[in-house]
Design a protein around this motif. Structure first.
Motif, PDB file in Angstrom:
ATOM      1  N   ILE A 262       0.832  -1.209   0.000  1.00 36.27           N
ATOM      2  CA  ILE A 262       0.000   0.000   0.000  1.00 36.27           C
ATOM      3  C   ILE A 262       0.866   1.258   0.000  1.00 36.27           C
ATOM      4  CG2 ILE A 262      -0.225   0.135   2.553  1.00 36.27           C
ATOM      5  CD1 ILE A 262      -3.338   0.632   1.851  1.00 36.27           C
ATOM      6  N   GLU A 263       0.382   2.295  -0.696  1.00 34.22           N
ATOM      7  CA  GLU A 263       1.040   3.598  -0.660  1.00 34.22           C
ATOM      8  C   GLU A 263       0.878   4.183   0.743  1.00 34.22           C
ATOM      9  OE1 GLU A 263       2.668   5.173  -3.075  1.00 34.22           O
ATOM     10  OE2 GLU A 263       2.232   3.719  -4.669  1.00 34.22           O
ATOM     11  N   ASN A 264       1.796   4.993   1.178  1.00 33.15           N
ATOM     12  CA  ASN A 264       1.700   5.653   2.485  1.00 33.15           C
ATOM     13  C   ASN A 264       1.382   4.670   3.607  1.00 33.15           C
ATOM     14  OD1 ASN A 264       2.142   8.238   1.335  1.00 33.15           O
ATOM     15  ND2 ASN A 264       0.014   8.216   0.652  1.00 33.15           N
ATOM     16  N   GLY A 265       2.248   3.678   3.740  1.00 37.53           N
ATOM     17  CA  GLY A 265       2.045   2.615   4.719  1.00 37.53           C
ATOM     18  C   GLY A 265       1.872   3.115   6.136  1.00 37.53           C
ATOM     19  N   HIS A 266       2.564   4.207   6.496  1.00 36.47           N
ATOM     20  CA  HIS A 266       2.463   4.726   7.867  1.00 36.47           C
ATOM     21  C   HIS A 266       1.041   5.183   8.173  1.00 36.47           C
ATOM     22  CE1 HIS A 266       3.430   8.039   5.184  1.00 36.47           C
ATOM     23  NE2 HIS A 266       2.844   8.846   6.047  1.00 36.47           N
ATOM     24  N   ARG A 267       0.394   5.798   7.165  1.00 41.73           N
ATOM     25  CA  ARG A 267      -0.986   6.248   7.363  1.00 41.73           C
ATOM     26  C   ARG A 267      -1.918   5.042   7.459  1.00 41.73           C
ATOM     27  NH1 ARG A 267      -1.721  10.364   3.221  1.00 41.73           N
ATOM     28  NH2 ARG A 267       0.000  11.249   4.418  1.00 41.73           N
ATOM     29  N   PHE A 268      -1.693   4.081   6.614  1.00 44.90           N
ATOM     30  CA  PHE A 268      -2.506   2.857   6.627  1.00 44.90           C
ATOM     31  C   PHE A 268      -2.439   2.179   7.998  1.00 44.90           C
ATOM     32  CE2 PHE A 268      -2.338  -1.826   6.203  1.00 44.90           C
ATOM     33  CZ  PHE A 268      -3.669  -2.065   5.871  1.00 44.90           C
ATOM     34  N   ILE A 269      -1.242   2.176   8.593  1.00 47.05           N
ATOM     35  CA  ILE A 269      -1.083   1.521   9.898  1.00 47.05           C
ATOM     36  C   ILE A 269      -2.003   2.150  10.934  1.00 47.05           C
ATOM     37  CG2 ILE A 269       0.518   1.209  11.839  1.00 47.05           C
ATOM     38  CD1 ILE A 269       2.704   0.594   9.789  1.00 47.05           C
ATOM     39  N   THR A 270      -2.006   3.480  10.992  1.00 50.01           N
ATOM     40  CA  THR A 270      -2.893   4.172  11.930  1.00 50.01           C
ATOM     41  C   THR A 270      -4.349   3.823  11.648  1.00 50.01           C
ATOM     42  OG1 THR A 270      -1.355   5.994  11.627  1.00 50.01           O
ATOM     43  CG2 THR A 270      -3.301   6.445  12.959  1.00 50.01           C
ATOM     44  N   ASP A 271      -4.712   3.875  10.367  1.00 52.09           N
ATOM     45  CA  ASP A 271      -6.112   3.632   9.988  1.00 52.09           C
ATOM     46  C   ASP A 271      -6.548   2.206  10.307  1.00 52.09           C
ATOM     47  OD1 ASP A 271      -6.097   6.188   9.092  1.00 52.09           O
ATOM     48  OD2 ASP A 271      -5.975   5.687   6.952  1.00 52.09           O
ATOM     49  N   VAL A 272      -5.670   1.246  10.021  1.00 52.31           N
ATOM     50  CA  VAL A 272      -6.083  -0.147  10.173  1.00 52.31           C
ATOM     51  C   VAL A 272      -6.190  -0.520  11.655  1.00 52.31           C
ATOM     52  CG1 VAL A 272      -3.857  -1.409  10.112  1.00 52.31           C
ATOM     53  CG2 VAL A 272      -5.875  -2.406   9.043  1.00 52.31           C
ATOM     54  N   VAL A 273      -5.302   0.033  12.467  1.00 51.13           N
ATOM     55  CA  VAL A 273      -5.356  -0.255  13.903  1.00 51.13           C
ATOM     56  C   VAL A 273      -6.631   0.349  14.497  1.00 51.13           C
ATOM     57  CG1 VAL A 273      -4.244   0.181  16.145  1.00 51.13           C
ATOM     58  CG2 VAL A 273      -2.858  -0.536  14.179  1.00 51.13           C
ATOM     59  N   GLU A 274      -6.996   1.537  14.035  1.00 50.29           N
ATOM     60  CA  GLU A 274      -8.232   2.180  14.499  1.00 50.29           C
ATOM     61  C   GLU A 274      -9.474   1.446  14.007  1.00 50.29           C
ATOM     62  OE1 GLU A 274      -8.568   6.420  13.608  1.00 50.29           O
ATOM     63  OE2 GLU A 274      -6.838   6.724  14.952  1.00 50.29           O
ATOM     64  N   ALA A 275      -9.409   0.958  12.782  1.00 49.14           N
ATOM     65  CA  ALA A 275     -10.583   0.303  12.181  1.00 49.14           C
ATOM     66  C   ALA A 275     -10.900  -1.044  12.832  1.00 49.14           C
ATOM     67  CB  ALA A 275     -10.357   0.128  10.680  1.00 49.14           C
ATOM     68  N   PHE A 276      -9.872  -1.725  13.349  1.00 46.82           N
ATOM     69  CA  PHE A 276     -10.090  -3.057  13.943  1.00 46.82           C
ATOM     70  C   PHE A 276      -9.513  -3.114  15.351  1.00 46.82           C
ATOM     71  CE2 PHE A 276      -9.553  -3.535   9.304  1.00 46.82           C
ATOM     72  CZ  PHE A 276     -10.823  -3.992   8.978  1.00 46.82           C
ATOM     73  N   PRO A 277     -10.136  -2.375  16.274  1.00 52.89           N
ATOM     74  CA  PRO A 277      -9.543  -2.255  17.617  1.00 52.89           C
ATOM     75  C   PRO A 277      -9.373  -3.615  18.295  1.00 52.89           C
ATOM     76  CG  PRO A 277     -11.762  -1.311  17.538  1.00 52.89           C
ATOM     77  CD  PRO A 277     -11.387  -1.636  16.146  1.00 52.89           C
ATOM     78  N   GLY A 278      -8.186  -3.824  18.847  1.00 53.64           N
ATOM     79  CA  GLY A 278      -7.934  -5.039  19.620  1.00 53.64           C
ATOM     80  C   GLY A 278      -7.678  -6.285  18.795  1.00 53.64           C
ATOM     81  N   ARG A 279      -7.806  -6.200  17.492  1.00 59.10           N
ATOM     82  CA  ARG A 279      -7.686  -7.420  16.685  1.00 59.10           C
ATOM     83  C   ARG A 279      -6.298  -7.616  16.085  1.00 59.10           C
ATOM     84  NH1 ARG A 279     -12.649  -7.567  12.698  1.00 59.10           N
ATOM     85  NH2 ARG A 279     -11.665  -9.516  12.081  1.00 59.10           N
TER      86      ARG A 279
END
Ligand code: ADP
Ligand code: MG
Length: 303
Positions: A262-279
């Motif tokens: 994915i482009e801009n992996g650092h942004r994706f990391i924040t988004d994905v962790v927020e989107a799937f809390p605890g998983r």
């Protein structure tokens, strides 16, 4: 082109080792054949070294057809095998002298060639050392000195870095690069080690005897889009589907770890962790490596 390989195929019984392989190598280039165990590297090496004839296809070295004139080709190539070919109980100099005799060298010419080879590989101080007392890296260099005695235009090496630590690998690579730069020697090596492949001018990726990609290491890595993010999660399979749906990014599973390009992996990391809390248990990001290129092309790993 100093070496050209056209439509090469070879099988051992019913097992295909090389399948319709074609490529060409320009002079004074460090050319790497990168692939996992069993991908056909040593088979290709043996055929290039004229130790074995292919079932099909043609090899031309410096204008000479290997099938028509194998002896002519042998004069133009130096060969470093995967297994050691030095006599461990002899000194470096004694090994080189014995090899020189095999090539019909003697007297002043032999002396000149051995000194030259020792000098080029940084072994002048080690000439009287017994081979078994040398480190792995020095032994490799002695092997190359031996292979260069008859001043070949092309140096072939099968997995030269295997068994060496990263420091010795880097040093070996520096000597090899110097042969290319100062003498214009063309080097063709096989490897399954990523950092060795990264130092090559050009690479051919080999998988199950087929060419799967070719280019400079930079070109190959640029094919992988953006960054690579690796995610660990207990319900990896379900999460993969949800990430695909929500982010529209390609997700693959490698040994239970999710891999997202994915482009801009650092942004994706924040988004994905927020989107799937605890998983998500852990997250890592890296720039594309040759391993990523190979995974994309084949679904398999190199190392
Ligand atoms: P690599 O050097 O990349 O590990 P090889 O050229 O040694 O690959 O092997 C390619 C394929 O050919 C593998 O499937 C291997 O098992 C097979 N193979 C290699 N040498 C022989 C042999 N002498 N007899 C039978 N099969 C072989
Ligand atoms: Mg091999």
């Amino acid at each position: 082109m100093i070496v050209s390989v056209e439509h090469l195929s070879h099988s051992y019984g019913s097992r295909a080792a090389l399948r319709n392989l074609s490529f060409a190598v320009e002079e004074a280039m460090l050319f790497g054949l990168l692939g996992p165990n069993g991908s056909g590297k040593s088979t290709l090496f043996r055929i290039l070294a004229t130790m074995m004839e292919p079932d099909e296809g043609r090899i031309v070295v410096a204008g000479v057809d290997a099938a028509a004139a194998p002896d002519e080709v042998r004069r133009r190539i130096g060969v470093v095998f995967q297994s050691q070919s030095l006599d461990k109980k002899l000194t470096v100099m004694e090994n080189l002298t014995a090899q020189g005799h095999l090539y019909g060298l003697s007297g002043a010419l032999l002396k000149e060639r051995t000194s030259e080879a020792l000098e080029r590989l940084g072994l002048a101080e080690r000439r009287d050392d017994i081979v078994e007392t040398l480190s792995g890296g020095l032994r490799r260099r002695a092997e190359i000195a031996k292979a260069m005695l008859h001043r070949p235009r092309v140096l072939l090496m099968d997995e030269p870095s295997t068994g060496l630590d990263p420091g010795a690998r880097r040093e070996l690579a520096d000597y090899v690069a110097e042969l290319r730069d100062r003498e214009g020697v063309t080097v063709i090596l096989t490897t399954h080690i990523l950092d060795e492949a990264d130092r090559c001018d050009r690479l051919l990726l080999l998988h199950e005897g087929r060419k799967v990609a070719e280019g400079t290491p930079e070109e190959l890595k640029a094919r992988v889009g953006g960054d690579v993010v690796m995610l660990e999660a207990r319900d990896a399979q379900a999460l993969a589907a949800e990430i695909r749906r929500q982010f529209g990014a390609p997700v693959t599973r490698v040994n239970g770890t999710l891999r997202v390009e994915i482009e801009n992996g650092h942004r994706f990391i924040t988004d994905v962790v927020e989107a799937f809390p605890g998983r998500i248990d852990s997250v890592a990001l890296h720039k594309p490596t040759l391993e990523d290129v190979f995974l994309d092309e084949t679904g398999a790993r190199i190392t």
